[in-house]
Design a protein around this motif. Structure first.
Motif, PDB file in Angstrom:
ATOM      1  N   GLY A  77       0.718  -1.506  -0.073  1.00 16.91           N
ATOM      2  CA  GLY A  77      -0.319  -0.236   0.153  1.00 16.91           C
ATOM      3  C   GLY A  77       0.689   1.173   0.026  1.00 16.91           C
ATOM      4  N   THR A  78       2.211   1.260  -0.160  1.00 13.15           N
ATOM      5  CA  THR A  78       2.606   2.348  -0.042  1.00 13.15           C
ATOM      6  C   THR A  78       3.140   2.714  -1.286  1.00 13.15           C
ATOM      7  OG1 THR A  78       5.046   1.520  -0.461  1.00 13.15           O
ATOM      8  CG2 THR A  78       4.436   1.916   2.414  1.00 13.15           C
ATOM      9  N   ARG A  79       2.978   4.494  -1.312  1.00 10.59           N
ATOM     10  CA  ARG A  79       3.282   5.397  -2.295  1.00 10.59           C
ATOM     11  C   ARG A  79       4.750   4.521  -3.532  1.00 10.59           C
ATOM     12  NH1 ARG A  79       1.917  11.600  -2.943  1.00 10.59           N
ATOM     13  NH2 ARG A  79       2.501  11.446  -5.073  1.00 10.59           N
ATOM     14  N   ARG A  80       3.903   4.778  -4.568  1.00 11.00           N
ATOM     15  CA  ARG A  80       5.268   3.647  -6.080  1.00 11.00           C
ATOM     16  C   ARG A  80       5.593   5.105  -6.502  1.00 11.00           C
ATOM     17  NH1 ARG A  80       1.629   1.095 -10.623  1.00 11.00           N
ATOM     18  NH2 ARG A  80       0.687  -0.929  -9.193  1.00 11.00           N
ATOM     19  N   ARG A  81       7.113   4.592  -6.216  1.00  6.01           N
ATOM     20  CA  ARG A  81       8.611   5.770  -7.445  1.00  6.01           C
ATOM     21  C   ARG A  81       7.853   5.723  -8.234  1.00  6.01           C
ATOM     22  NH1 ARG A  81      13.812   3.979  -5.391  1.00  6.01           N
ATOM     23  NH2 ARG A  81      13.108   2.180  -6.113  1.00  6.01           N
ATOM     24  N   PRO A  82       8.060   7.026  -9.358  1.00  9.17           N
ATOM     25  CA  PRO A  82       7.875   7.317 -10.514  1.00  9.17           C
ATOM     26  C   PRO A  82       8.968   7.021 -10.809  1.00  9.17           C
ATOM     27  CG  PRO A  82       8.827   9.590  -9.524  1.00  9.17           C
ATOM     28  CD  PRO A  82       7.982   8.206  -8.626  1.00  9.17           C
ATOM     29  N   PRO A  83       8.657   5.864 -12.575  1.00  9.02           N
ATOM     30  CA  PRO A  83       9.436   5.496 -13.530  1.00  9.02           C
ATOM     31  C   PRO A  83      10.536   5.898 -14.052  1.00  9.02           C
ATOM     32  CG  PRO A  83       6.638   4.894 -14.237  1.00  9.02           C
ATOM     33  CD  PRO A  83       6.959   5.993 -12.902  1.00  9.02           C
ATOM     34  N   PRO A  84      11.370   5.517 -13.910  1.00  5.30           N
ATOM     35  CA  PRO A  84      12.562   5.911 -14.902  1.00  5.30           C
ATOM     36  C   PRO A  84      11.727   6.051 -16.075  1.00  5.30           C
ATOM     37  CG  PRO A  84      12.819   3.836 -14.426  1.00  5.30           C
ATOM     38  CD  PRO A  84      11.750   3.904 -13.493  1.00  5.30           C
ATOM     39  N   PRO A  85      12.154   7.097 -17.557  1.00 10.56           N
ATOM     40  CA  PRO A  85      11.655   7.047 -18.206  1.00 10.56           C
ATOM     41  C   PRO A  85      12.015   6.022 -19.195  1.00 10.56           C
ATOM     42  CG  PRO A  85      13.908   8.875 -17.875  1.00 10.56           C
ATOM     43  CD  PRO A  85      13.597   8.234 -16.762  1.00 10.56           C
ATOM     44  N   PRO A  86      11.389   5.597 -20.425  1.00 14.77           N
ATOM     45  CA  PRO A  86      11.765   4.294 -21.461  1.00 14.77           C
ATOM     46  C   PRO A  86      12.399   4.836 -22.171  1.00 14.77           C
ATOM     47  CG  PRO A  86       9.479   5.322 -21.724  1.00 14.77           C
ATOM     48  CD  PRO A  86      10.215   6.258 -20.669  1.00 14.77           C
ATOM     49  N   THR A  87      13.754   4.111 -22.509  1.00 14.58           N
ATOM     50  CA  THR A  87      14.449   3.788 -23.581  1.00 14.58           C
ATOM     51  C   THR A  87      13.797   3.840 -24.998  1.00 14.58           C
ATOM     52  OG1 THR A  87      15.760   2.441 -23.457  1.00 14.58           O
ATOM     53  CG2 THR A  87      16.518   4.041 -21.969  1.00 14.58           C
ATOM     54  N   MET A  88      14.842   4.753 -26.279  1.00 10.92           N
ATOM     55  CA  MET A  88      14.656   3.798 -27.597  1.00 10.92           C
ATOM     56  C   MET A  88      15.674   2.952 -28.015  1.00 10.92           C
ATOM     57  SD  MET A  88      12.464   3.924 -29.823  1.00 10.92           S
ATOM     58  CE  MET A  88      10.886   5.688 -29.854  1.00 10.92           C
ATOM     59  N   ARG A  89      15.734   1.651 -28.146  1.00 11.18           N
ATOM     60  CA  ARG A  89      17.213   0.741 -28.319  1.00 11.18           C
ATOM     61  C   ARG A  89      16.206   0.452 -29.903  1.00 11.18           C
ATOM     62  NH1 ARG A  89      16.906  -2.893 -23.036  1.00 11.18           N
ATOM     63  NH2 ARG A  89      16.851  -1.185 -21.754  1.00 11.18           N
ATOM     64  N   CYS A  90      16.918   0.435 -30.244  1.00  8.26           N
ATOM     65  CA  CYS A  90      17.306  -0.595 -31.997  1.00  8.26           C
ATOM     66  C   CYS A  90      18.271  -1.478 -32.313  1.00  8.26           C
ATOM     67  CB  CYS A  90      17.119   0.705 -33.190  1.00  8.26           C
ATOM     68  SG  CYS A  90      18.460   1.254 -33.207  1.00  8.26           S
ATOM     69  N   THR A  91      18.409  -2.402 -33.253  1.00 13.00           N
ATOM     70  CA  THR A  91      19.777  -3.566 -33.501  1.00 13.00           C
ATOM     71  C   THR A  91      21.144  -2.454 -33.829  1.00 13.00           C
ATOM     72  OG1 THR A  91      18.973  -4.313 -35.252  1.00 13.00           O
ATOM     73  CG2 THR A  91      17.889  -5.164 -33.659  1.00 13.00           C
ATOM     74  N   ALA A  92      20.919  -1.671 -34.431  1.00 14.51           N
ATOM     75  CA  ALA A  92      21.551  -1.005 -35.294  1.00 14.51           C
ATOM     76  C   ALA A  92      22.522   0.254 -34.713  1.00 14.51           C
ATOM     77  CB  ALA A  92      21.278  -0.463 -36.592  1.00 14.51           C
ATOM     78  N   ALA A  93      22.616   1.002 -33.740  1.00 16.86           N
ATOM     79  CA  ALA A  93      22.646   1.093 -33.151  1.00 16.86           C
ATOM     80  C   ALA A  93      23.671   0.966 -31.713  1.00 16.86           C
ATOM     81  CB  ALA A  93      21.511   2.031 -31.434  1.00 16.86           C
ATOM     82  N   ARG A  94      24.834   2.052 -32.380  1.00 18.66           N
ATOM     83  CA  ARG A  94      26.086   2.096 -32.259  1.00 18.66           C
ATOM     84  C   ARG A  94      26.916   3.074 -31.944  1.00 18.66           C
ATOM     85  NH1 ARG A  94      26.186  -1.682 -36.097  1.00 18.66           N
ATOM     86  NH2 ARG A  94      26.499  -0.321 -37.936  1.00 18.66           N
ATOM     87  N   VAL A  95      27.250   3.170 -31.111  1.00 16.12           N
ATOM     88  CA  VAL A  95      27.971   4.970 -30.609  1.00 16.12           C
ATOM     89  C   VAL A  95      28.660   5.225 -31.052  1.00 16.12           C
ATOM     90  CG1 VAL A  95      28.757   6.121 -28.705  1.00 16.12           C
ATOM     91  CG2 VAL A  95      26.837   4.546 -27.880  1.00 16.12           C
ATOM     92  N   GLY A  96      28.506   6.031 -32.091  1.00 14.80           N
ATOM     93  CA  GLY A  96      29.911   6.496 -32.697  1.00 14.80           C
ATOM     94  C   GLY A  96      30.357   6.105 -34.335  1.00 14.80           C
ATOM     95  N   GLU A  97      29.003   5.267 -34.457  1.00 14.45           N
ATOM     96  CA  GLU A  97      28.771   4.584 -36.392  1.00 14.45           C
ATOM     97  C   GLU A  97      28.938   6.158 -36.693  1.00 14.45           C
ATOM     98  OE1 GLU A  97      26.539   1.842 -38.790  1.00 14.45           O
ATOM     99  OE2 GLU A  97      25.688   3.674 -37.321  1.00 14.45           O
ATOM    100  N   ARG A  98      30.164   6.037 -38.179  1.00 11.44           N
ATOM    101  CA  ARG A  98      30.781   6.623 -38.978  1.00 11.44           C
ATOM    102  C   ARG A  98      29.488   6.722 -40.326  1.00 11.44           C
ATOM    103  NH1 ARG A  98      34.190  10.599 -37.696  1.00 11.44           N
ATOM    104  NH2 ARG A  98      34.551  11.233 -39.599  1.00 11.44           N
ATOM    105  N   VAL A  99      29.014   7.524 -40.802  1.00  9.79           N
ATOM    106  CA  VAL A  99      28.453   7.263 -42.458  1.00  9.79           C
ATOM    107  C   VAL A  99      29.394   8.130 -43.345  1.00  9.79           C
ATOM    108  CG1 VAL A  99      26.416   6.870 -43.925  1.00  9.79           C
ATOM    109  CG2 VAL A  99      26.685   5.774 -41.230  1.00  9.79           C
ATOM    110  N   GLY A 100      29.949   7.221 -44.282  1.00 10.55           N
ATOM    111  CA  GLY A 100      30.291   8.516 -45.494  1.00 10.55           C
ATOM    112  C   GLY A 100      29.308   9.453 -46.765  1.00 10.55           C
ATOM    113  N   ARG A 101      29.695  10.161 -46.777  1.00 12.86           N
ATOM    114  CA  ARG A 101      29.104  11.361 -47.544  1.00 12.86           C
ATOM    115  C   ARG A 101      29.264  11.182 -48.841  1.00 12.86           C
ATOM    116  NH1 ARG A 101      24.355  13.236 -45.739  1.00 12.86           N
ATOM    117  NH2 ARG A 101      24.555  15.459 -46.307  1.00 12.86           N
ATOM    118  N   ARG A 102      27.969  10.952 -49.610  1.00 13.71           N
ATOM    119  CA  ARG A 102      28.649  11.059 -50.819  1.00 13.71           C
ATOM    120  C   ARG A 102      29.046  12.326 -51.477  1.00 13.71           C
ATOM    121  NH1 ARG A 102      22.681  11.290 -53.547  1.00 13.71           N
ATOM    122  NH2 ARG A 102      21.868  11.758 -50.856  1.00 13.71           N
TER     123      ARG A 102
END
Length: 167
Positions: free
Chosen positions: A142-167
């Motif tokens: 019965g104690t009060r719930r703490r607010p949840p942390p914000p959700p995160t958006m994840r994807c399988t290709a996410a790589r921090v610092g991934e570089r893509v060449g420009r045309r």
């Protein structure tokens, strides 16, 4: 609805907020040659008039009709080129700068989203995020719930610092 999700979700680097909220009905199928059959993006079946959001910042390089079908192309600041197709309306023209999440237009009863790197089509699905909520314990005494942390958006290709060449 897309704008509301962006404000509440932490997006992982390299991960895009999907352009619309609708299930994919026809996935990417890489063609065996430049002129061979395949599906060069993702096909959706949304309700007509669904708002379409830019997945990343960039500059609109094309907004118009191709064989009677409305398309919009954005050269993104990350080096990829996004194609938004089968649009009913567009709210931006060629040369316009857009931010991620800004409404580009609305859909017909079908919608196409494609990504290219150096002119080559790639499967956009691994770059589109899925909202994940961190599991947490909920009090049963019965104690009060703490607010949840914000959700995160994840994807399988996410790589921090991934570089893509420009045309």
């Amino acid at each position: 609805m897309i704008g509301a999700v962006i404000a509440l979700v932490t997006i992982v680097a390299g991960c895009y907020q999907p352009p619309i909220e609708s299930p994919v009905i026809d996935p990417f199928r890489e063609p065996s040659c430049s002129f061979c059959p395949g599906n060069r993006g993702l096909e959706y079946e949304p309700a007509s008039g669904t708002p379409v959001a830019a997945v990343a910042p960039g500059v609109v390089t094309f907004s118009g009709l191709v064989a009677g079908v409305r398309y919009l192309v954005v050269d993104q600041s990350d080096g990829r080129t996004a194609t938004y197709g089968r649009l009913a309306t567009t709210g931006v023209g060629a040369g316009a700068s857009v931010r991620a999440g800004v409404t580009l237009g609305t859909t017909t009863d079908r919608f196409f989203f494609g990504l290219r790197v150096d002119g080559r089509y790639i499967d956009p699905a691994p770059y589109l995020g899925v909202v994940h909520y961190r599991p947490r314990l909920v009090p049963v005494d019965g104690t009060r719930r703490r607010p949840p942390p914000p959700p995160t958006m994840r994807c399988t290709a996410a790589r921090v610092g991934e570089r893509v060449g420009r045309r």
